[in-house]
Enzyme design. Structure first.
Site, PDB file in Angstrom:
ATOM      1  N   THR A  30      11.744  -7.016 -10.895  1.00  0.00           N
ATOM      2  CA  THR A  30      11.187  -8.367 -11.060  1.00  0.00           C
ATOM      3  C   THR A  30       9.978  -8.541 -10.147  1.00  0.00           C
ATOM      4  O   THR A  30      10.036  -8.227  -8.953  1.00  0.00           O
ATOM      5  CB  THR A  30      12.269  -9.422 -10.732  1.00  0.00           C
ATOM      6  OG1 THR A  30      13.376  -9.168 -11.601  1.00  0.00           O
ATOM      7  CG2 THR A  30      11.763 -10.829 -10.946  1.00  0.00           C
ATOM      8  N   GLN A  82      -7.736  -0.662   3.806  1.00  0.00           N
ATOM      9  CA  GLN A  82      -8.480  -1.253   4.930  1.00  0.00           C
ATOM     10  C   GLN A  82      -9.832  -1.836   4.524  1.00  0.00           C
ATOM     11  O   GLN A  82     -10.483  -2.487   5.337  1.00  0.00           O
ATOM     12  CB  GLN A  82      -8.671  -0.224   6.060  1.00  0.00           C
ATOM     13  CG  GLN A  82      -7.385   0.136   6.783  1.00  0.00           C
ATOM     14  CD  GLN A  82      -6.830  -0.997   7.656  1.00  0.00           C
ATOM     15  OE1 GLN A  82      -7.517  -1.969   7.986  1.00  0.00           O
ATOM     16  NE2 GLN A  82      -5.551  -0.897   8.028  1.00  0.00           N
ATOM     17  N   ASN A  89      -7.651   3.751   8.991  1.00  0.00           N
ATOM     18  CA  ASN A  89      -7.005   2.594   9.626  1.00  0.00           C
ATOM     19  C   ASN A  89      -6.951   2.693  11.143  1.00  0.00           C
ATOM     20  O   ASN A  89      -6.736   1.698  11.818  1.00  0.00           O
ATOM     21  CB  ASN A  89      -5.591   2.403   9.071  1.00  0.00           C
ATOM     22  CG  ASN A  89      -4.752   3.638   9.165  1.00  0.00           C
ATOM     23  OD1 ASN A  89      -5.112   4.678   8.616  1.00  0.00           O
ATOM     24  ND2 ASN A  89      -3.637   3.561   9.863  1.00  0.00           N
ATOM     25  N   CYS A 128       1.129   0.990  11.859  1.00  0.00           N
ATOM     26  CA  CYS A 128       2.521   0.639  11.673  1.00  0.00           C
ATOM     27  C   CYS A 128       3.355   1.073  12.859  1.00  0.00           C
ATOM     28  O   CYS A 128       4.521   0.739  12.948  1.00  0.00           O
ATOM     29  CB  CYS A 128       3.031   1.270  10.397  1.00  0.00           C
ATOM     30  SG  CYS A 128       1.770   1.289   9.155  1.00  0.00           S
ATOM     31  N   GLY A 178       0.807  -1.216   0.000  1.00  0.00           N
ATOM     32  CA  GLY A 178       0.000   0.000   0.000  1.00  0.00           C
ATOM     33  C   GLY A 178       0.842   1.268   0.000  1.00  0.00           C
ATOM     34  O   GLY A 178       0.503   2.250  -0.666  1.00  0.00           O
ATOM     35  N   THR A 179       1.937   1.260   0.746  1.00  0.00           N
ATOM     36  CA  THR A 179       2.771   2.456   0.839  1.00  0.00           C
ATOM     37  C   THR A 179       3.314   2.831  -0.545  1.00  0.00           C
ATOM     38  O   THR A 179       3.237   3.994  -0.968  1.00  0.00           O
ATOM     39  CB  THR A 179       3.944   2.194   1.813  1.00  0.00           C
ATOM     40  OG1 THR A 179       3.380   1.873   3.084  1.00  0.00           O
ATOM     41  CG2 THR A 179       4.857   3.400   1.945  1.00  0.00           C
ATOM     42  N   SER A 193      -3.287  -3.533  -0.429  1.00  0.00           N
ATOM     43  CA  SER A 193      -2.186  -4.228   0.227  1.00  0.00           C
ATOM     44  C   SER A 193      -2.656  -5.617   0.670  1.00  0.00           C
ATOM     45  O   SER A 193      -3.660  -5.734   1.375  1.00  0.00           O
ATOM     46  CB  SER A 193      -1.742  -3.412   1.438  1.00  0.00           C
ATOM     47  OG  SER A 193      -0.772  -4.132   2.155  1.00  0.00           O
ATOM     48  N   ALA A 194      -1.911  -6.656   0.262  1.00  0.00           N
ATOM     49  CA  ALA A 194      -2.372  -8.034   0.492  1.00  0.00           C
ATOM     50  C   ALA A 194      -2.387  -8.431   1.966  1.00  0.00           C
ATOM     51  O   ALA A 194      -3.235  -9.214   2.394  1.00  0.00           O
ATOM     52  CB  ALA A 194      -1.486  -9.004  -0.283  1.00  0.00           C
ATOM     53  N   HIS A 195      -1.442  -7.893   2.766  1.00  0.00           N
ATOM     54  CA  HIS A 195      -1.340  -8.411   4.135  1.00  0.00           C
ATOM     55  C   HIS A 195      -2.465  -7.950   5.049  1.00  0.00           C
ATOM     56  O   HIS A 195      -2.574  -8.381   6.192  1.00  0.00           O
ATOM     57  CB  HIS A 195       0.040  -8.117   4.743  1.00  0.00           C
ATOM     58  CG  HIS A 195       0.306  -6.694   5.126  1.00  0.00           C
ATOM     59  ND1 HIS A 195       0.213  -6.260   6.424  1.00  0.00           N
ATOM     60  CD2 HIS A 195       0.696  -5.625   4.405  1.00  0.00           C
ATOM     61  CE1 HIS A 195       0.548  -4.973   6.484  1.00  0.00           C
ATOM     62  NE2 HIS A 195       0.844  -4.565   5.261  1.00  0.00           N
TER      63      HIS A 195
END
Ligand code: PLP
Length: 377
Positions: free
Chosen positions: A239, A181, A153, A329, A73-74, A201-203
């Site tokens: 990559t 979120q 968030n 964070c 996300g960042t 963001s996947a996490h």
């Protein structure tokens, strides 16, 4: 200390789904070709990425070509904001003081180098965005870019994203939303929301860390934020994180499949927590738009008494309970939250963000209430 850990910090990150972890493990052993290599293994890795892109695009109702993978996300917020200002030449950014640091600090950094003006839309004491003020700003600054997050968030407040998007369209203004979120927690139909850019963001939805994506609506023509390779149609060199991308697509697919059932469970835990905390801790304050348009996953409280703010997390940690103070964070940081400061909260009042996820149970919520009540009494 053998007590089981109770994890109420799901807005900071989530535990990867077992099926996702297994898929990624196998993929690392088999899909190890470089997706840019023309040989068979390379082509296979490329196919993994493109199939994942199609899955994610389908779940968000956009075109695969509108999804660009990033490290999270960042990076997505950085790339979109730098792209809109230095790339597209927009000179005004409209945002709020409640945004994630990856938006606010990026705007600061852009302003240090370029002649860009940032306008903050007013928010009330619950952190609700003042849409009439936004309209005034849009009228005064045609050709700006608006960056407002879909769900906050720290507070959980949800933005009326359709309404904001429509206002932006009516004023020929580009609209970016950090949807980190909300992806995987609500159905996001990005084709039918008037939006130009989004950060994912996947996490945050039970996928792996270090992978995310940008949605860039077709024809918006952003310039890349980094240089050095033609990957992601030259929008994001480097990559690709093949296994992370695969895991992200699988996680999104899985959380979409049982979203309603999971949200029901989360909502019942949230309702229990709100009721039980109100009863057991007189003087507790629920921050944000708690009874309005909000995510069921986040409860933000300020606690009464003489407890030192910095001691709250360690006390809960000793009991095996993970929550956070301040932003996602900076859990454990003693820095007061810029979001609560914008709401007018005292930096000295201890505050907690309890964020509920798919693995939480009512018994864990009961334990949290018990421990917090002890600490506050
Ligand atoms: N935006 C929001 C709203 C977040 O909550 C976070 C994570 O805390 C981010 C952006 C950053 O995402 P990532 O950790 O993938 O860089």
């Amino acid at each position: 200390m053998n007590q089981p850990v109770i994890y109420f910090d799901n807005a900071a990150t989530t535990k990867v789904l077992a099926e996702v972890a297994e898929l990624m493990y196998r993929s690392q052993l088999t899909d190890f070709g470089n997706p840019s290599s023309p040989h068979g293994l390379g082509r296979h890795a490329r196919a993994v990425i493109e199939q994942s892109r199609r899955t994610i695009a389908h779940l968000l109702n956009v075109q695969p070509g509108e999804i660009f993978f990033t490290s999270g996300g960042t990076e997505a917020n950085n790339a979109i904001l730098w792209g809109c200002t230095t790339g597209l030449g927009l000179r005004h950014v409209i945002t709020s003081r409640l945004e994630h640091p990856s938006v606010l600090k990026t705007i600061n950094a852009i302003q240090e180098k370029f002649d860009i003006t940032c306008h903050f839309v007013n928010t009330d004491e619950k952190g609700v965005i003042d849409l009439s003020h936004l309209k005034l700003l849009l009228e005064a600054k045609p050709g700006a870019v608006v960056s407002l997050m879909h769900a906050n968030n720290e507070l959980g407040n949800v933005l009326p994203i359709n309404e904001v998007g429509l206002l932006c369209r009516q004023h020929q203004t580009l609209f970016h939303s950090d949807v980190v979120q909300t992806v995987g927690k609500v159905v996001l139909d990005l084709k039918n929301i008037p939006i130009d850019f989004a950060a994912l963001s996947a996490h945050k939805f039970y996928g792996p860390k270090g992978v995310g994506a940008m949605y860039i609506k077709a024809g918006r023509g952003l310039l890349p934020f980094m240089q050095g390779g033609a990957q992601e149609r030259s929008m994001r060199p480097g990559t690709e994180n093949v296994h992370g991308i695969l895991g992200m697509a699988k996680a999104l697919e899985l959380v979409h499949a049982d979203m309603d059932v999971v949200n029901l469970n989360i909502t019942s835990i949230r309702n229990y927590l709100i009721n039980a905390l109100s009863e057991s801790i007189p003087g507790i304050i629920f921050n944000g738009n708690i009874f309005g348009d909000t995510l069921p996953t986040i409860i933000n409280v300020s606690l009464p008494g003489h407890l030192e703010a910095g001691l709250l997390l360690p006390r809960l940690d000793l009991e095996g309970i993970c929550v956070s103070t301040g932003s996602a964070c900076s859990s454990g940081s003693s820095k007061p939250s810029h979001v609560l400061a914008a709401l007018g909260a005292s930096p000295k009042t201890p505050n907690l963000r309890i964020s509920i996820g798919r693995y939480n149970t009512i018994n864990e919520a009961k334990r949290l209430v018990e421990v917090l009540t002890q600490i506050c009494s």
